[in-house]
Design a protein around this motif. Structure first.
Motif, PDB file in Angstrom:
ATOM      1  N   GLU A 323       0.841  -1.201   0.000  1.00 21.73           N
ATOM      2  CA  GLU A 323       0.000   0.000   0.000  1.00 21.73           C
ATOM      3  C   GLU A 323       0.877   1.252   0.000  1.00 21.73           C
ATOM      4  O   GLU A 323       0.571   2.246  -0.668  1.00 21.73           O
ATOM      5  N   GLY A 324       1.977   1.209   0.739  1.00 22.82           N
ATOM      6  CA  GLY A 324       2.908   2.330   0.759  1.00 22.82           C
ATOM      7  C   GLY A 324       3.513   2.587  -0.602  1.00 22.82           C
ATOM      8  O   GLY A 324       3.629   3.739  -1.044  1.00 22.82           O
ATOM      9  N   VAL A 325       3.918   1.531  -1.292  1.00 19.07           N
ATOM     10  CA  VAL A 325       4.467   1.669  -2.643  1.00 19.07           C
ATOM     11  C   VAL A 325       3.432   2.303  -3.570  1.00 19.07           C
ATOM     12  O   VAL A 325       3.742   3.220  -4.337  1.00 19.07           O
ATOM     13  N   GLU A 326       2.201   1.816  -3.477  1.00 18.65           N
ATOM     14  CA  GLU A 326       1.138   2.338  -4.342  1.00 18.65           C
ATOM     15  C   GLU A 326       0.898   3.823  -4.108  1.00 18.65           C
ATOM     16  O   GLU A 326       0.792   4.616  -5.061  1.00 18.65           O
ATOM     17  N   ARG A 327       0.835   4.212  -2.850  1.00 26.66           N
ATOM     18  CA  ARG A 327       0.511   5.610  -2.533  1.00 26.66           C
ATOM     19  C   ARG A 327       1.650   6.566  -2.859  1.00 26.66           C
ATOM     20  O   ARG A 327       1.419   7.673  -3.354  1.00 26.66           O
TER      21      ARG A 327
END
Length: 339
Positions: A323-327
């Motif tokens: 999720e961190g990578v996506e955001r």
């Protein structure tokens, strides 16, 4: 932590022995599987039958178990920094929350666990909930996220230091370990495949090689900033960017604001936490501090409001690191910083 009274310890030991040697024909077929034995953070973990009454002591391990469809096998959870991951709200509502932070050893024993999982070595160590040895004496197997021990030294103060960079494969390994322990290995494979696909989609076509990032987890007085090699390192490397504090191997070193201002990152990745154990936990409080503090208000990222808000779980080594990578990838595109 104080030990359980002798009478209760004996009862729990007997109950744990029954659970770990199988439960007879009354158990559903899905609960029957071969014994699992694995090496975990220097400990041998042996589970003779899939746990039916597990306790997860950190949000990271809890969200893995919920994602594997194991809410009905959880007798309790603890230590939350954020709302539960989207899509898991109904499953999470079925699981008792023992405590928002570290519970006492007695509170955990009251849940009659047949398996205990944690995200951090410190949770199942001296000064934490209890040691793994204390649970072992009661016949309760324990598991710690390998991302907190593989290539990491937790013997010093603070949050430890990493000799080498953490990779997503270690997190995927945790998913598969827990799926095997609970007798649902195919669910583990499916979850890992889904996470890999999300990583590939998020990073496709992203070249942020000219971008510098800074990760601020918590505390405005002595802020915890990410070093090179934990979960923020996974995010940074996957996008080709650079962490302005990649010269430290400490997991979350406390760095003064003058040094932060001198590094002057392009983008500030900010933890948006709901817990209340440190100063400036929420993103709103962090941003208010950044924009009013003389040492930080003239930083390039602050003047241009290049903020990326992440959950605490996305900034720790968990399945939400994806999720961190996506955001962060989406924000870099939005800021026009991706080549």
């Amino acid at each position: 932590m104080p030990l359980a009274p002798p009478a209760r310890a004996a009862v729990l030991l007997a109950a744990g022995s029954l659970l770990l040697t199988g439960c007879g024909d009354a158990e559903p077929a899905s609960a029957k599987a071969a014994a699992v034995s694995l090496r975990n953070c220097g400990h041998e973990v042996r589970v003779a039958a899939p746990p039916r009454h597990a306790v997860s002591l950190n949000q990271g391990t809890t969200e893995i178990l919920l994602s594997l469809g194991l809410a009905d096998r959880l007798a309790g959870t603890a230590t939350w920094t954020d709302p539960v991951m989207k899509g898991l709200e109904k499953a999470n509502a079925r699981v008792p929350r023992i405590a928002d932070d570290n519970p006492s050893f007695e509170r955990v024993l009251d849940a009659d666990p047949d398996f205990v999982a944690a995200s951090f070595v410190s949770t199942l160590g001296q000064g934490g909930v209890a040691t793994r040895e204390q649970f072992a004496k009661l016949g309760v197997p324990t598991y710690v996220s390998p991302s907190d021990c593989a290539g990491k030294d937790n013997s010093g103060g603070g949050d430890g230091a990493r000799a080498k960079a953490l990779g997503m494969d270690t997190i995927y390994g945790e998913v598969r370990d827990l799926a095997a322990v609970f007798g649902v290995p195919e669910r583990g494979d499916e979850l890992v495949a889904s996470l890999r696909q999300r990583m590939e989609k998020a990073t496709a076509g992203v070249d942020a090689s000219d971008v510098t990032l800074l990760y601020w987890f918590a505390n405005s007085e002595s802020p915890y900033m990410a070093g090179c090699c934990g979960a923020p390192g996974i995010i940074t490397r996957s996008l080709g960017a650079r962490n302005v504090f990649d010269d430290t191997h400490e997991e979350w070193p406390q760095i003064n604001w003058e040094t932060v201002a001198d590094r002057d990152p392009d983008v500030l990745v900010i933890g948006d936490l709901t817990r209340k154990s440190q100063t400036a936990e929420s993103a709103a409080r962090k941003i208010a501090f950044l924009e009013s503090n003389p040492a930080t208000r003239n930083m390039d990222a602050v003047r241009h409001k290049r903020y990326v808000l992440l959950s605490g779980q996305a900034m720790n080594p968990t399945i939400r690191t994806v999720e961190g990578v996506e955001r962060v990838a989406a924000a870099l595109r939005r800021f026009g910083l991706v080549k």
